[in-house]
Design a protein around this motif. Structure first.
Motif, PDB file in Angstrom:
ATOM      1  N   MET A   1       0.813  -1.194   0.000  1.00  0.00           N
ATOM      2  CA  MET A   1       0.000   0.000   0.000  1.00  0.00           C
ATOM      3  C   MET A   1       0.857   1.258   0.000  1.00  0.00           C
ATOM      4  O   MET A   1       0.561   2.212  -0.687  1.00  0.00           O
ATOM      5  N   ALA A   2       1.949   1.246   0.761  1.00  0.00           N
ATOM      6  CA  ALA A   2       2.844   2.398   0.791  1.00  0.00           C
ATOM      7  C   ALA A   2       3.507   2.592  -0.563  1.00  0.00           C
ATOM      8  O   ALA A   2       3.709   3.725  -1.003  1.00  0.00           O
ATOM      9  N   ASP A   3       3.827   1.489  -1.238  1.00  0.00           N
ATOM     10  CA  ASP A   3       4.435   1.583  -2.564  1.00  0.00           C
ATOM     11  C   ASP A   3       3.518   2.318  -3.528  1.00  0.00           C
ATOM     12  O   ASP A   3       3.962   3.141  -4.320  1.00  0.00           O
ATOM     13  N   GLU A   4       2.236   2.016  -3.462  1.00  0.00           N
ATOM     14  CA  GLU A   4       1.272   2.631  -4.360  1.00  0.00           C
ATOM     15  C   GLU A   4       1.184   4.135  -4.114  1.00  0.00           C
ATOM     16  O   GLU A   4       1.187   4.920  -5.059  1.00  0.00           O
ATOM     17  N   ALA A   5       1.120   4.527  -2.859  1.00  0.00           N
ATOM     18  CA  ALA A   5       1.043   5.949  -2.530  1.00  0.00           C
ATOM     19  C   ALA A   5       2.286   6.690  -3.013  1.00  0.00           C
ATOM     20  O   ALA A   5       2.189   7.794  -3.562  1.00  0.00           O
TER      21      ALA A   5
END
Length: 150
Positions: A1-5
């Motif tokens: 999820m952090a990668d996407e942000a």
């Protein structure tokens, strides 16, 4: 999820930074789109090289496009393409009904005119991936209603 942000923020800043520089006289808007597309092309080449190193050879163009729609798109955008159409003569239409890079700005129709500059990198991404798989292509994007794109 952090990668996407992080990817979404990086992409937004790339687009904004290039167009900000163009407004300050360091370039023109047409060159910004070309530069974003070129950046996407190089990234697409590298990603396809990584993703296909352990896969079998593709039978034909349609198999390559299915790989782009399922595996490639899922890895980059965390979902598959919603629709793939072809005329069986070399033209393919990929449709994403909730394109991640347009969701943030899809609140109103006033941003519809800005959508193409947020799709240039993705067009390059696809073209670079296809190029590395041996397919010369022209990739264009169309947005008729946000956040969907073809």
């Amino acid at each position: 999820m952090a990668d996407e942000a992080l990817f979404l923020l990086l992409h937004s800043e790339m687009v904004a930074g290039l167009y900000r520089a163009a407004e300050q006289g360091e370039g023109e808007n047409g060159r910004c789109t070309t530069k974003l597309e070129s950046m996407g092309f190089r990234v697409g080449q590298g990603l396809i090289e990584r993703f296909t190193k352990d896969t079998a050879r593709f039978k034909d163009e349609l198999d390559i496009m299915k790989f782009i729609c399922k595996d490639f798109w899922t890895t980059v955008f965390k979902k598959q393409i919603d629709n793939l159409r072809t005329n069986h003569q070399g033209i393919y239409v990929l449709q994403d009904n909730k394109f991640r890079l347009l969701i943030q700005m899809s609140a109103g129709k006033q941003y519809l005119e800005h959508a193409p500059k947020y799709l240039a990198f993705t067009c390059g991404l696809i073209r670079g991936g296809l190029s590395n798989l041996g397919i010369k292509s022209i990739v264009t994007a169309e947005v008729s209603s946000m956040p969907a794109c073809k």
